[in-house]
Design an enzyme around this catalytic site. Structure first.
Site, PDB file in Angstrom:
ATOM      1  N   LYS A 175       0.946  -1.029  -0.274  1.00  0.00           N
ATOM      2  CA  LYS A 175      -0.252   0.125  -0.110  1.00  0.00           C
ATOM      3  C   LYS A 175       0.791   0.993   0.015  1.00  0.00           C
ATOM      4  CE  LYS A 175      -1.545   2.837   2.945  1.00  0.00           C
ATOM      5  NZ  LYS A 175      -1.428   3.934   2.047  1.00  0.00           N
ATOM      6  N   GLU A 234       9.920   2.593   9.835  1.00  0.00           N
ATOM      7  CA  GLU A 234      11.191   3.107  10.114  1.00  0.00           C
ATOM      8  C   GLU A 234      10.016   4.420   9.959  1.00  0.00           C
ATOM      9  OE1 GLU A 234      12.698   6.098   8.820  1.00  0.00           O
ATOM     10  OE2 GLU A 234      12.833   5.063   6.437  1.00  0.00           O
ATOM     11  N   GLU A 294       9.353  17.220  14.722  1.00  0.00           N
ATOM     12  CA  GLU A 294       9.887  17.094  13.203  1.00  0.00           C
ATOM     13  C   GLU A 294       8.822  18.068  12.158  1.00  0.00           C
ATOM     14  OE1 GLU A 294      10.984  13.299  10.529  1.00  0.00           O
ATOM     15  OE2 GLU A 294       8.803  13.311  11.258  1.00  0.00           O
ATOM     16  N   CYS A 304      13.397  11.998   6.390  1.00  0.00           N
ATOM     17  CA  CYS A 304      13.147  12.491   7.608  1.00  0.00           C
ATOM     18  C   CYS A 304      14.755  12.093   8.902  1.00  0.00           C
ATOM     19  CB  CYS A 304      12.217  10.641   8.487  1.00  0.00           C
ATOM     20  SG  CYS A 304      13.140   8.929   7.127  1.00  0.00           S
ATOM     21  N   VAL A 308      -6.714   0.559   4.244  1.00  0.00           N
ATOM     22  CA  VAL A 308      -6.832   0.271   3.448  1.00  0.00           C
ATOM     23  C   VAL A 308      -5.266  -0.938   4.396  1.00  0.00           C
ATOM     24  CG1 VAL A 308      -4.591  -0.940   1.852  1.00  0.00           C
ATOM     25  CG2 VAL A 308      -6.847   0.145   1.073  1.00  0.00           C
ATOM     26  N   GLY A 309      -4.468  -0.005   5.402  1.00  0.00           N
ATOM     27  CA  GLY A 309      -3.681   0.163   6.380  1.00  0.00           C
ATOM     28  C   GLY A 309      -3.959  -0.310   7.251  1.00  0.00           C
ATOM     29  N   GLY A 363      -4.991   3.222  -1.251  1.00  0.00           N
ATOM     30  CA  GLY A 363      -5.430   3.332  -0.846  1.00  0.00           C
ATOM     31  C   GLY A 363      -5.695   4.356   0.923  1.00  0.00           C
ATOM     32  N   GLY A 396      -4.543   4.767   5.005  1.00  0.00           N
ATOM     33  CA  GLY A 396      -4.416   4.264   6.109  1.00  0.00           C
ATOM     34  C   GLY A 396      -5.073   3.476   7.001  1.00  0.00           C
ATOM     35  N   PRO A 397      -6.712   4.957   6.985  1.00  0.00           N
ATOM     36  CA  PRO A 397      -7.679   4.091   8.362  1.00  0.00           C
ATOM     37  C   PRO A 397      -8.415   3.005   7.471  1.00  0.00           C
ATOM     38  CG  PRO A 397      -7.699   6.762   8.664  1.00  0.00           C
ATOM     39  CD  PRO A 397      -5.944   5.857   7.066  1.00  0.00           C
TER      40      PRO A 397
END
Length: 476
Positions: A170, A245, A379, A279, A206-207, A201, A203-204
Site C-alpha cells: 500500500k 522506520e 519534526e 526523516c 487499507v493500512g 488506499g 491508512g485508516p
C-alpha cells in the site's frame, strides 16, 4: 493503457470491489492531474489471499531463481526510469533532475544491491550436529510514504523478493503513481503472479486492514511515528512481526575545529534537500557559542541561493512541499519559532514573493534556538534549519540525544579521533562523520521512537527471514 484506477492482484490489473476515486494533486500548482482508486477491506482480502497462495510455491524457489528475478526487475526498472521520474516529480514536487538522479536513482541502487547480496548471503549454516536455516517470514504487508517513495518501495520489495516472501504493497495515496509504474515493472519482469500485489488506499482503511489481517505474517511500515503506533496496535492482536522506520529530529554537531563555511553550507544543503522532507535530515545544527553568529551569517547566505519553483522549471533547486496539510504544519512551526523568541535569519512565513500558487515554503533559518522550542523538538519536514549554540562537548552530546527520536546524527570535525568518540555516544541508528556519501550497503533504521528493525542490503533482508534450528541434523 493507464492502470491508475486499478489494483495489481494475483498477476492481473483489476478494478476495486467498490469504486471510489481520489484526485492526485500536483503540489507545484495545487491542481489534480490524475485519479486513483481507493481500496477497501475486500480488496485487501483478495490481495492477501493471492499472496498466501503464491507463498507456497515462491518460498521454495532457489536463491539463483530469485536473483535472476531481481536482475530482470533491475533491467525493466532502468528502462522505465524516465517514466518514474516524471511521476515522482509531479506527485510529490521533486525537481525533475533530482527526481531522476536521486529519487529514482536510490531505488535502482537498492535493487542492484540486493542482487549483489544474494550472491554471498548464507541462508543456512551448520552448527555442530545442527543446521540453522533462514526462511521467508511469509506474507508481508508493506506501507510506504510519499517523501522518498521509490526508496522505500525498493528497500522493502527488494529484500522481500530476495527472501522468498510474497507481499501486498500500500503506497502513499498522496504519491501513488510511481508505485503503479513499479507494479508494471514487476509484471513485465515476470515476477510470478500473486508474489507482488498492489492495493491503493488510505491508512485508516487499507493500512488498517493489512495490519490487522490474520494471514499477514509481517508488517513493514515507513511513515510518521503517530501512524507507526497505529500499525503496531492493529498488528498486535495477531502477534505479527512489525518493522517500523519512523520520524527523526537529527542533530548536526559542528566541532570548534571545522571549516565553518564548508560545514554550515553543506549542513544547510542536507537539511533543505528534498524540500526538507527527509526523516534523517540534519535539522538541528549545534555550533560552538563563539561561532554561532558567524554560522548564522553563513547559513543566511547559503539559504538565499536556493531557488524555489515548480518541479518542472529549469533551475529549480527547491520544489514545493507535498500538500496543503504539510504546508500548513510547516507554517505553524515557523510562526512558533518566531513567537518563542528564535532569531529569524532567513525566510519566514508564507510563500516566496513571486509564487502565489503551489505549496512553496521559503528556505528558512533560525538562530539562537533553545532546546525547549517547538522547532527544536518537533519534526518539521520542511526546509527549516535551527541553529543552536553550545558550550561543551558533554553538553552538546546530551542535547543532541535529548529527543524522543534516534534515526540519524551528524558530526563535523577535522579530528577524526574526536569525531569517532562523539559518534560512539550518539543514540541513533546512523552517524554521519564529515558528510560522507550515501551508502546503500549500510543498515538504515532508528533507536527510540524512530522505529525498530533495519533496512538496506543484508540488514534489510534479515528482517524478512525467520530463523529455524534443526537439531540432530546428523542423527541416524
Amino acid at each position: 493503457m493507464s492502470h491508475n484506477l486499478q489494483f495489481y492482484i494475483d498477476g492481473a490489473w483489476v478494478g476495486p470491489v467498490e469504486p471510489k476515486v481520489l484526485d492526485v494533486i500536483d503540489p507545484s500548482n495545487e491542481e489534480a492531474f490524475a485519479q486513483i482508486s481507493l481500496g477497501g477491506k475486500a480488496d485487501v482480502d483478495k490481495a492477501v489471499a493471492a499472496a498466501r497462495r503464491a507463498f507456497g510455491t515462491f518460498s521454495r524457489t532457489t536463491v539463483a531463481e530469485r536473483r535472476d528475478t531481481l536482475r530482470r526487475v533491475v533491467e525493466v526498472y532502468k528502462k522505465r526510469s524516465d517514466d518514474l521520474a516524471v511521476a515522482v516529480s509531479r506527485e510529490m514536487g521533486a525537481p525533475r533532475p533530482f527526481a531522476r538522479d536521486s529519487q529514482v536513482g536510490v531505488g535502482l541502487a537498492h535493487l542492484e544491491k540486493m542482487v549483489e547480496v544474494l550472491g554471498h548471503f548464507e541462508f543456512e549454516h551448520r552448527k555442530g550436529t545442527s543446521l540453522v536455516v533462514k526462511e521467508p517470514v511469509g506474507v508481508v504487508g508493506l506501507i510506504t510514504p510519499w517523501n522518498w517513495p521509490l526508496n522505500q518501495i525498493t528497500c522493502k520489495v527488494g529484500p522481500a523478493l530476495a527472501a522468498g516472501c510474497t507481499m501486498v504493497l500500500k503506497p502513499s495515496e498522496i504519491a501513488p503513481l510511481d508505485a503503479i509504474i513499479f507494479a508494471e515493472i514487476l509484471d513485465e519482469a515476470g515476477v510470478p503472479k500473486g508474489v507482488f500485489n498492489l492495493v491503493n488506499g488510505d491508512g485508516p482503511t487499507v493500512g488498517q486492514a493489512l495490519a490487522s489481517h490474520p494471514d499477514v505474517d509481517m508488517m513493514s511500515f515507513t511513515g510518521s511515528t503517530r501512524a507507526g503506533i497505529l500499525v503496531a496496535k492493529a498488528a498486535a492482536d495477531t502477534v505479527k512481526r512489525v518493522h517500523q522506520e519512523l520520524g527523526g529530529k537529527s542533530a548536526n554537531i559542528l566541532m570548534a575545529d571545522v571549516d565553518l563555511e564548508v560545514a554550515v553550507t553543506k549542513g544547510l544543503a542536507g537539511c533543505f534537500g528534498n524540500s526538507g522532507q527527509s526523516c534523517n535530515a540534519p535539522t538541528r545544527m549545534f555550533v560552538p557559542r563563539d561561532l554561532h553568529d558567524k554560522a548564522a551569517a553563513i547559513a543566511k547566505t547559503a539559504a538565499e541561493t536556493f531557488r524555489v519553483g515548480p518541479a518542472d522549471a529549469p533551475g529549480t533547486k527547491l520544489g514545493p512541499v507535498v500538500s496543503q496539510l504539510q504546508f500548513d504544519k510547516i507554517q505553524d512551526l515557523i510562526q512558533s519559532g518566531i513567537a518563542e523568541g528564535a532569531t529569524l535569519v532567513a525566510g519566514g512565513p508564507g510563500r516566496p514573493a513571486d509564487l502565489n500558487r503551489g505549496y512553496y515554503v521559503r528556505p528558512t533559518v533560525f538562530a539562537d534556538v533553545t532546546p525547549d522550542m517547538r522547532i527544536a523538538r518537533e519534526e518539521i519536514f520542511g526546509p527549516v534549519l535551527s541553529i543552536m549554540p553550545y558550550d561543551t562537548v558533554d553538553q552538546v552530546v546530551h542535547e543532541a540525544n535529548n529527543t524522543v527520536y534516534g534515526l540519524a546524527s551528524y558530526i563535523q570535525s577535522k579530528d577524526l579521533k574526536k569525531a569517532r568518540q562523539v559518534a560512539s555516544l550518539m543514540r541513533t541508528g546512523n552517524v554521519h562523520i564529515n558528510y560522507p556519501a550515501w551508502d546503500a550497503g549500510m543498515p538504515f533504521g532508528g533507536y527510540k521512537q524512530s522505529g525498530n528493525g533495519r533496512e538496506y542490503a543484508e540488514y534489510g533482508l534479515e528482517d524478512f527471514l525467520e530463523i529455524k534450528g534443526i537439531l540432530g541434523y546428523e542423527a541416524a
